[in-house]
Design an enzyme around this catalytic site. Structure first.
Site, PDB file in Angstrom:
ATOM      1  N   ALA A  26     105.893 -38.369 109.214  1.00 52.03           N
ATOM      2  CA  ALA A  26     105.957 -37.883 110.391  1.00 52.03           C
ATOM      3  C   ALA A  26     107.402 -38.617 111.043  1.00 52.03           C
ATOM      4  O   ALA A  26     107.488 -38.676 112.092  1.00 52.03           O
ATOM      5  CB  ALA A  26     105.054 -37.899 111.490  1.00 52.03           C
ATOM      6  N   HIS A  32     128.554 -26.632 136.395  1.00 51.65           N
ATOM      7  CA  HIS A  32     127.312 -25.755 136.808  1.00 51.65           C
ATOM      8  C   HIS A  32     127.747 -24.239 136.255  1.00 51.65           C
ATOM      9  O   HIS A  32     128.833 -23.982 136.720  1.00 51.65           O
ATOM     10  CB  HIS A  32     127.265 -25.957 138.324  1.00 51.65           C
ATOM     11  CG  HIS A  32     125.929 -24.809 138.713  1.00 51.65           C
ATOM     12  ND1 HIS A  32     124.845 -25.415 138.253  1.00 51.65           N
ATOM     13  CD2 HIS A  32     125.893 -23.731 139.271  1.00 51.65           C
ATOM     14  CE1 HIS A  32     123.793 -24.380 139.002  1.00 51.65           C
ATOM     15  NE2 HIS A  32     124.709 -23.454 139.482  1.00 51.65           N
TER      16      HIS A  32
END
Length: 484
Positions: A193, A455
């Protein structure tokens, strides 16, 4: 091919070919020896371009687009008919990308005056002023001795084989074989994993396979920050990966058209059948034919080539880079080491900052980090402060249906210095580069707090995480710390 060069690079992977190109730019006479044959043709680019980084990302992108089209477009008001995946076309696209990039590397070597020698390179003697390299040609196995003032060893690595699950190139495969499945397995087993296991498991899970991932270690993503690892485990499990930690595969056997896997967990043994099994438990340095008996090179106890911080071996003029030496087996590490070695040979004072090597797992969302985890910082004796921000409160992430994951910063509470940045998010591999750059300039958390982030962008989460470290995140409710 000449008899003598300023530099011979053995290995044409990312570290080797970048070193050769840089040496060519600096006016050196250079030969790059590479023996790889891919799909019947000599190929540069090493594991990364041929059977690693690049082809796996091509399949990850294709499988992500398929899954998104099939399951995620409805919330945007987009409806589709039946969605199908053409595996043959997906693989063909992957091969096209590989061919384009490896061909590009060949053109770059030629354009910078580098001789590409197709075959094997063996450092026969590295002790003299002129190092001796035996070149064995792919074409006819003929042998020629080349001398060079300097040599860079960059042979890379290969997948680790394990006795309990021997690959057969059909039902039980390594990471290379998993890139060329001709159909989606109904049930897929993955041993390991780690980065490769999670990425390849994700590819075939998205395309419809039932995927079980076996991990022998007791914890998931032990190298990652504990908070990020915990979040990643939940997300990947929700996506459908059956991740079984503390579970050791004790046997894998092909029976008919199935692979029967025996595993053990907490003292109990169990068996399961799969259509395919991928073995990806790590990689080992590749040194076949690389060093002659009298090369003079010193090896470490782990069989790696012993080097100093500048990748210089015990022999003057001989360097080793990438997967052959200490540190993480990452293409970008090898690239920078190759550049450093060449510039050192040229008399410059180049150095790799090993504290800012980035790690990325290209699942969706991506998992990435740079610097120290919270646990590592504490173990190193720092008084630690952390800040984190969840993307569920990020406007851009919400607008593009990527509002899962978080950004975390780790800092020294006494000096405010940034020690690490960790992310699980869309584009996390790009996001953490902001942390890498900040750490290179020895930035503080306050530096990040005072910067203006555009933003709306996902990068705003970096700003919020930095603010969070001092209880100042604007778009998250934070508990005020009690005054002592």
């Amino acid at each position: 091919m000449k008899d003598n060069y300023d530099l011979v690079v053995i290995g044409g992977g990312p570290g080797g070919y970048e070193a050769a190109i840089r040496a060519g730019q600096l006016g050196m006479s250079v030969a790059c020896i590479e023996k790889r044959v891919y799909k019947g043709e000599p190929a540069l680019g090493g594991t990364c371009l041929n059977v690693g980084c690049i082809p796996s990302k091509a399949l990850l992108d294709s499988s992500h687009r398929y899954e998104a089209t099939k399951h995620d477009l409805q919330e945007h008001g987009i409806t589709t008919g039946d969605v199908a995946i053409d595996i043959e076309q997906m693989i063909a696209r992957k091969e096209g990308i590989v061919k384009q990039l490896t061909g590009g590397v060949a053109a770059l070597l030629k354009g910078n005056g580098v001789d590409w020698l197709q075959g094997w390179g063996t450092l026969v003697d590295g002790t003299g002023t002129d190092k001796k390299v035996k070149f064995t040609a792919l074409e006819d196995d003929s042998e020629t001795t080349i001398t060079a003032k300097n040599v860079i060893l960059a042979a890379g690595s290969v997948p680790i084989d394990i006795p309990v699950a021997k690959t057969d190139g059909d039902r039980i495969v390594d990471s290379t074989g998993a890139l060329d499945f001709t159909e989606v397995p109904k049930r897929l087993g993955v041993i390991g994993a780690g980065v490769i296991g999670l990425e390849l498991g994700s590819v075939w899970r998205r395309l419809g396979a039932e995927v079980v991932v076996y991990e022998a270690l007791p914890s998931f993503l032990a190298a990652a920050d504990k908070d990020i690892a915990k979040e990643a485990g939940k997300m990947l499990t929700k996506q459908g990966l059956d991740i079984r930690v503390d579970t050791k595969v004790t046997n894998a056997e092909v029976k008919g058209d199935q692979v029967v896997v025996t595993s053990e967990s907490k003292g109990e043994s169990s068996e399961e059948s799969f259509d395919k099994l991928i073995v990806c438990v790590g990689r080992r340095a590749y040194a076949e034919k690389l060093l002659g008996d009298d090369s003079g090179i010193t090896l470490t106890e782990r069989g790696l080539i012993d080097v100093n911080d500048q990748c210089k071996t015990n022999l003057d003029g001989v360097y080793a880079i990438g997967d052959l030496v200490r540190g993480p087996m990452l293409a970008h590490k090898a690239m920078e080491e190759g550049m450093m070695a060449v510039e050192r040979i040229h008399g410059e004072k180049a150095q790799v900052n090993y504290d800012t090597i980035i790690n990325v797992i290209y699942t969706h969302p991506e998992i990435a980090w740079v610097g120290l985890t919270e646990q590592e910082a504490e173990e190193a004796g720092y008084e630690v402060k952390t800040g984190s921000f969840n993307l569920a409160a990020n406007g851009r992430a919400l607008a593009q249906s990527e509002a899962q994951g978080s950004i975390k910063v780790v800092a020294d509470a006494k000096t405010d210095r940034l020690l690490g940045m960790h992310a699980i998010s869309a584009g996390a591999g790009d996001i953490v580069h902001q942390g890498m750059i900040a750490m290179e300039f020895v930035s503080s958390i306050e530096d990040l707090q005072l910067m203006t982030f555009a933003h709306p962008t996902i990068s705003e989460a970096v700003h919020e995480a930095a603010l969070s470290a001092d209880g100042r995140a604007i778009h998250a409710i934070q508990r005020k710390k009690r005054k002592k």
